[in-house]
Scaffold this motif. Structure first.
Motif, PDB file in Angstrom:
ATOM      1  N   GLU A  26       0.846  -1.181   0.000  1.00 32.64           N
ATOM      2  CA  GLU A  26       0.000   0.000   0.000  1.00 32.64           C
ATOM      3  C   GLU A  26       0.883   1.234   0.000  1.00 32.64           C
ATOM      4  OE1 GLU A  26      -2.925   0.993  -0.435  1.00 32.64           O
ATOM      5  OE2 GLU A  26      -4.004  -0.903  -0.511  1.00 32.64           O
ATOM      6  N   GLN A  27       0.298   2.352  -0.407  1.00 34.18           N
ATOM      7  CA  GLN A  27       1.019   3.616  -0.439  1.00 34.18           C
ATOM      8  C   GLN A  27       0.259   4.676   0.346  1.00 34.18           C
ATOM      9  OE1 GLN A  27       2.400   5.043  -4.220  1.00 34.18           O
ATOM     10  NE2 GLN A  27       2.853   3.007  -5.011  1.00 34.18           N
ATOM     11  N   ASN A  28       1.005   5.468   1.111  1.00 27.23           N
ATOM     12  CA  ASN A  28       0.465   6.648   1.793  1.00 27.23           C
ATOM     13  C   ASN A  28      -0.717   6.301   2.692  1.00 27.23           C
ATOM     14  OD1 ASN A  28       0.781   9.406   2.290  1.00 27.23           O
ATOM     15  ND2 ASN A  28      -0.823   9.955   0.838  1.00 27.23           N
ATOM     16  N   ILE A  29      -0.603   5.199   3.430  1.00 32.32           N
ATOM     17  CA  ILE A  29      -1.646   4.781   4.365  1.00 32.32           C
ATOM     18  C   ILE A  29      -1.250   5.232   5.774  1.00 32.32           C
ATOM     19  CG2 ILE A  29      -2.718   2.793   5.484  1.00 32.32           C
ATOM     20  CD1 ILE A  29      -3.873   3.257   2.801  1.00 32.32           C
ATOM     21  N   LEU A  30      -2.160   5.901   6.473  1.00 35.18           N
ATOM     22  CA  LEU A  30      -1.889   6.347   7.834  1.00 35.18           C
ATOM     23  C   LEU A  30      -1.905   5.158   8.780  1.00 35.18           C
ATOM     24  CD1 LEU A  30      -1.518   8.724   9.848  1.00 35.18           C
ATOM     25  CD2 LEU A  30      -4.020   8.740  10.077  1.00 35.18           C
ATOM     26  N   PHE A  31      -0.858   5.022   9.579  1.00 35.34           N
ATOM     27  CA  PHE A  31      -0.784   3.957  10.578  1.00 35.34           C
ATOM     28  C   PHE A  31      -1.513   4.425  11.842  1.00 35.34           C
ATOM     29  CE2 PHE A  31       3.137   1.315   9.135  1.00 35.34           C
ATOM     30  CZ  PHE A  31       2.495   1.064   7.940  1.00 35.34           C
ATOM     31  N   GLY A  32      -2.834   4.520  11.728  1.00 33.19           N
ATOM     32  CA  GLY A  32      -3.630   5.057  12.823  1.00 33.19           C
ATOM     33  C   GLY A  32      -4.108   4.027  13.816  1.00 33.19           C
ATOM     34  N   ASN A  33      -3.831   2.752  13.590  1.00 32.57           N
ATOM     35  CA  ASN A  33      -4.293   1.706  14.502  1.00 32.57           C
ATOM     36  C   ASN A  33      -3.197   1.215  15.442  1.00 32.57           C
ATOM     37  OD1 ASN A  33      -6.526  -0.108  15.256  1.00 32.57           O
ATOM     38  ND2 ASN A  33      -5.187  -1.742  14.493  1.00 32.57           N
ATOM     39  N   LEU A  34      -1.970   1.688  15.255  1.00 27.22           N
ATOM     40  CA  LEU A  34      -0.852   1.178  16.041  1.00 27.22           C
ATOM     41  C   LEU A  34      -0.724   1.931  17.357  1.00 27.22           C
ATOM     42  CD1 LEU A  34       1.937   0.662  13.352  1.00 27.22           C
ATOM     43  CD2 LEU A  34       0.309  -1.006  14.257  1.00 27.22           C
ATOM     44  N   GLU A  35      -0.255   1.224  18.354  1.00 24.57           N
ATOM     45  CA  GLU A  35       0.047   1.852  19.636  1.00 24.57           C
ATOM     46  C   GLU A  35       1.239   2.796  19.467  1.00 24.57           C
ATOM     47  OE1 GLU A  35       1.769   0.274  23.899  1.00 24.57           O
ATOM     48  OE2 GLU A  35       0.138  -0.857  22.965  1.00 24.57           O
ATOM     49  N   ASP A  36       1.218   3.891  20.214  1.00 27.50           N
ATOM     50  CA  ASP A  36       2.287   4.876  20.103  1.00 27.50           C
ATOM     51  C   ASP A  36       3.641   4.235  20.384  1.00 27.50           C
ATOM     52  OD1 ASP A  36       0.660   7.057  19.479  1.00 27.50           O
ATOM     53  OD2 ASP A  36       0.149   7.362  21.580  1.00 27.50           O
ATOM     54  N   LEU A  37       4.614   4.581  19.553  1.00 28.40           N
ATOM     55  CA  LEU A  37       5.949   4.018  19.706  1.00 28.40           C
ATOM     56  C   LEU A  37       6.702   4.655  20.862  1.00 28.40           C
ATOM     57  CD1 LEU A  37       7.986   2.012  18.458  1.00 28.40           C
ATOM     58  CD2 LEU A  37       8.801   3.878  17.013  1.00 28.40           C
ATOM     59  N   THR A  38       6.430   5.927  21.144  1.00 30.78           N
ATOM     60  CA  THR A  38       7.129   6.615  22.232  1.00 30.78           C
ATOM     61  C   THR A  38       6.132   6.999  23.325  1.00 30.78           C
ATOM     62  OG1 THR A  38       6.980   8.725  21.039  1.00 30.78           O
ATOM     63  CG2 THR A  38       8.945   7.408  20.698  1.00 30.78           C
ATOM     64  N   ASP A  39       5.723   8.262  23.358  1.00 28.44           N
ATOM     65  CA  ASP A  39       4.816   8.714  24.410  1.00 28.44           C
ATOM     66  C   ASP A  39       3.614   9.469  23.865  1.00 28.44           C
ATOM     67  OD1 ASP A  39       6.088  10.951  23.548  1.00 28.44           O
ATOM     68  OD2 ASP A  39       7.011  11.479  25.460  1.00 28.44           O
ATOM     69  N   GLY A  40       3.322   9.331  22.584  1.00 33.02           N
ATOM     70  CA  GLY A  40       2.156   9.981  22.007  1.00 33.02           C
ATOM     71  C   GLY A  40       2.366  11.414  21.588  1.00 33.02           C
ATOM     72  N   ILE A  41       3.602  11.918  21.650  1.00 35.17           N
ATOM     73  CA  ILE A  41       3.875  13.310  21.309  1.00 35.17           C
ATOM     74  C   ILE A  41       4.141  13.470  19.816  1.00 35.17           C
ATOM     75  CG2 ILE A  41       5.443  15.245  21.740  1.00 35.17           C
ATOM     76  CD1 ILE A  41       3.538  14.678  23.984  1.00 35.17           C
ATOM     77  N   ILE A  42       4.668  12.436  19.154  1.00 32.02           N
ATOM     78  CA  ILE A  42       5.005  12.542  17.737  1.00 32.02           C
ATOM     79  C   ILE A  42       3.828  12.069  16.886  1.00 32.02           C
ATOM     80  CG2 ILE A  42       7.479  12.325  18.090  1.00 32.02           C
ATOM     81  CD1 ILE A  42       7.339   9.420  17.490  1.00 32.02           C
ATOM     82  N   VAL A  43       3.846  12.466  15.622  1.00 32.12           N
ATOM     83  CA  VAL A  43       2.735  12.161  14.724  1.00 32.12           C
ATOM     84  C   VAL A  43       2.695  10.667  14.416  1.00 32.12           C
ATOM     85  CG1 VAL A  43       2.804  14.441  13.673  1.00 32.12           C
ATOM     86  CG2 VAL A  43       4.166  12.597  12.693  1.00 32.12           C
ATOM     87  N   GLN A  44       1.538  10.214  13.965  1.00 33.93           N
ATOM     88  CA  GLN A  44       1.417   8.836  13.505  1.00 33.93           C
ATOM     89  C   GLN A  44       2.106   8.681  12.160  1.00 33.93           C
ATOM     90  OE1 GLN A  44      -2.877   8.708  13.632  1.00 33.93           O
ATOM     91  NE2 GLN A  44      -2.884   7.538  15.519  1.00 33.93           N
ATOM     92  N   ALA A  45       2.690   7.531  11.953  1.00 35.40           N
ATOM     93  CA  ALA A  45       3.454   7.287  10.729  1.00 35.40           C
ATOM     94  C   ALA A  45       2.518   7.178   9.527  1.00 35.40           C
ATOM     95  CB  ALA A  45       4.286   6.021  10.868  1.00 35.40           C
ATOM     96  N   ARG A  46       3.032   7.598   8.378  1.00 31.39           N
ATOM     97  CA  ARG A  46       2.332   7.456   7.102  1.00 31.39           C
ATOM     98  C   ARG A  46       3.377   7.128   6.042  1.00 31.39           C
ATOM     99  NH1 ARG A  46      -2.629   9.463   4.894  1.00 31.39           N
ATOM    100  NH2 ARG A  46      -3.001  10.725   6.758  1.00 31.39           N
ATOM    101  N   PRO A  47       3.776   5.870   5.915  1.00 27.18           N
ATOM    102  CA  PRO A  47       4.818   5.524   4.939  1.00 27.18           C
ATOM    103  C   PRO A  47       4.360   5.792   3.513  1.00 27.18           C
ATOM    104  CG  PRO A  47       4.445   3.737   6.521  1.00 27.18           C
ATOM    105  CD  PRO A  47       3.334   4.704   6.700  1.00 27.18           C
ATOM    106  N   ASP A  48       5.302   6.204   2.693  1.00 24.84           N
ATOM    107  CA  ASP A  48       4.985   6.388   1.274  1.00 24.84           C
ATOM    108  C   ASP A  48       4.702   5.051   0.600  1.00 24.84           C
ATOM    109  OD1 ASP A  48       5.282   9.137   1.406  1.00 24.84           O
ATOM    110  OD2 ASP A  48       7.414   9.065   0.954  1.00 24.84           O
ATOM    111  N   PHE A  49       5.324   3.982   1.102  1.00 19.40           N
ATOM    112  CA  PHE A  49       5.151   2.649   0.507  1.00 19.40           C
ATOM    113  C   PHE A  49       5.518   1.615   1.564  1.00 19.40           C
ATOM    114  CE2 PHE A  49       6.822  -1.115  -1.591  1.00 19.40           C
ATOM    115  CZ  PHE A  49       5.871  -1.386  -2.569  1.00 19.40           C
TER     116      PHE A  49
END
Length: 507
Positions: A241-264
């Motif tokens: 997939e391309q440009n899909i927001l990783f909105g279902n994953l648990e925060d990797l750090t402490d919730g301060i950084i944005v959710q990942a959206r890989p280009d591919f």
């Protein structure tokens, strides 16, 4: 007749100046300006993000945060005292009983003895004072705070503080940052294996010139990823997939950084992994709220256009790879492998810069955490860098490495999914937990079930697998093989995979 203007007495001149230059009242600012200030306050970064950084970089946002916490607005000039004012004595006594005037704006005032002395430092206790005064309650930092992205120089420092290290990061004088996974050499050998689709006869110089033209004409990141990048990636039938927001994953750090959206990214079809596992490990291996998107991602690509920042691209690649490595680590923990921290990598993160034509591949592997409040850490290790626009030979080498890396990541996912499905308890008696043994052949890592679709861009090897050159009889290149699935292996030398359910013998 005299043309001179009548002179004005000095006392009268001072009075006119006082009338012309009234005291500035900062509370009477234009409505639009106040709206901009309030909007900036609402979308600022949460105070705990700055408080938890081990090193504070000198950036514009850091300076704005420092000013917000330390610089006090100038107080309006006090009214002139005439001596003719009338005071309501009862109201004045009531005002005194409630504490009198606030002295917090007086320079050098340390506050009441019961309160901690204030200082001109970046203390988060000053945040939200204006909004508390209006609403009577503290603002909701989680909903209003601005999240930090890879475009902020402090983003990488935040990842480092949470045990996510880029390539070359060292911990001290005796650590040069060269912490390589144990299977790095095996992956490196795999990347160089030739592919028939990239031979000079199938990919001639004319094809390279067409790629170079497409890459040059791509002026934006979206165009690079939709036109130039597919030529590098090839036509392998791998769920992606391309440009899909990783909105279902648990925060990797402490919730301060944005959710990942890989280009591919590459993953596996959700139906290949047992539903019980997907429900239990969903916050780690199901990246999107759209549950039909590929799960268990372990191969990522970040692309940038001609004006894109390579530093931002590397931060995004590190962040994506750490999320993928965490999901693989949690699945291996579910399987119950003998050595959870085997110092092997199962995740690859890549980046492509169209302006320089640079392709880079990195591995990401988990490491035991050195902090008691963290479960694990992650480290990025460079695999190689290729100049895709240098000439046709350089393109073939880089594209070969990229496509081999995708196939290798797919093979690792299939191994893990087969072992994990074999661990699912058979609660309904249908043999679902062991029915997935057909995903991996007993004699090799080559997928054998009918639903699997091999790449149309196969290797020139005889069996199309990535067995290590020094361990060709092993079903995996890892030093700690995954637990065997429930059914026993077939006889030596036989490549026939027996079914998961054994029929009763007839007399």
């Amino acid at each position: 007749m005299s043309s001179e203007k009548p002179s004005i007495p000095r006392s009268r001149r001072r009075k006119l100046c006082a009338e012309v230059e009234p005291a500035t009242d900062f509370s009477l600012q234009p409505t639009s300006k106040r709206g901009k200030l309030e909007k900036h306050q609402r979308h600022r970064t949460a105070s705990r993000f700055w408080d938890n950084l081990s090193r504070l970089w000198l950036t514009p946002r850091a300076l704005r945060e420092f000013d917000r916490r330390t610089v006090r607005s100038a107080a309006p000039a006090p009214p002139e005292w005439t001596g003719k004012e009338k005071f309501d004595l009862a109201q004045l006594k009531r005002f005194a009983r409630h504490g009198g005037p606030s002295l917090c704006n007086l320079r050098g005032y340390s506050g009441p003895e019961s309160a901690a002395p204030s200082s001109r430092t970046m203390d988060s206790s000053q945040s939200g004072s204006r909004k508390r005064a209006k609403t009577g309650r503290a603002p909701n930092a989680a909903s209003n705070a601005r999240r930090t992205s890879a475009y902020d120089p402090i983003f990488e420092q935040h990842l480092i503080d949470h045990g996510i290290y880029p390539h070359g990061y060292g911990h001290g004088d005796n650590d040069n940052g060269s912490v390589y996974p144990d299977n790095w050499e095996e992956i490196d050998e795999m990347l160089a294996r030739p592919r028939r689709s990239l031979s000079p006869s199938r990919f001639p110089r004319e094809a390279f010139l067409q790629f170079e033209k497409t890459n040059t004409e791509a002026l934006s990141e979206n165009t690079v990823m939709s036109k130039a990048f597919p030529i590098i990636a090839g036509t392998a039938n791998i769920p992606s997939e391309q440009n899909i927001l990783f909105g279902n994953l648990e925060d990797l750090t402490d919730g301060i950084i944005v959710q990942a959206r890989p280009d591919f990214y590459d993953g596996s079809r959700p139906a290949e992994l047992d539903q019980h596992i997907r429900e239990k490990l969903g916050p780690y291996i199901v990246p999107s709220t759209n549950t039909t998107a590929p799960c268990l991602p372990n191969f990522f690509t970040e692309g940038k256009g001609p004006d894109g920042s390579p530093v931002v691209c590397m931060r995004q690649a590190l962040y994506n790879g750490a999320l993928g490595a965490r999901g693989v680590h949690e699945l291996r923990s579910y399987i119950g492998v003998e050595r959870l921290y085997d110092n092997n990598s199962y995740t690859i993160s890549s980046s492509y810069q169209s302006g320089s034509g640079t392709l880079r591949l990195d591995t990401i592997h988990p490491t035991p955490s050195t902090k008691p409040n963290r479960k694990y850490g992650f480290r990025m290790t460079k695999l190689g860098i290729w100049s895709m626009t240098h000439n046709s030979d350089a393109f073939r080498v880089g594209a070969t490495a990229f496509r081999n890396a995708r196939d290798w990541a797919k093979q690792k996912r299939e191994e893990l999914i087969a072992a994990a499905n074999g661990k699912v308890p058979d609660t309904d008696g249908s043999g679902l937990g062991s029915s997935t043994q057909s995903f991996v052949s007993p004699s090799s890592n080559k997928p054998t079930h009918p639903g699997s679709e091999t790449s149309s861009d196969e290797l020139t090897l005889d069996d199309g697998t990535f067995a290590s050159s020094n361990r060709k009889t092993s079903a995996s290149v890892r030093t700690d093989p995954l637990p065997k699935v429930s059914n026993p292996r077939s006889k030596k030398g036989s490549h026939v995979n027996k079914g998961p359910v054994r029929r009763p013998e007839t007399s």
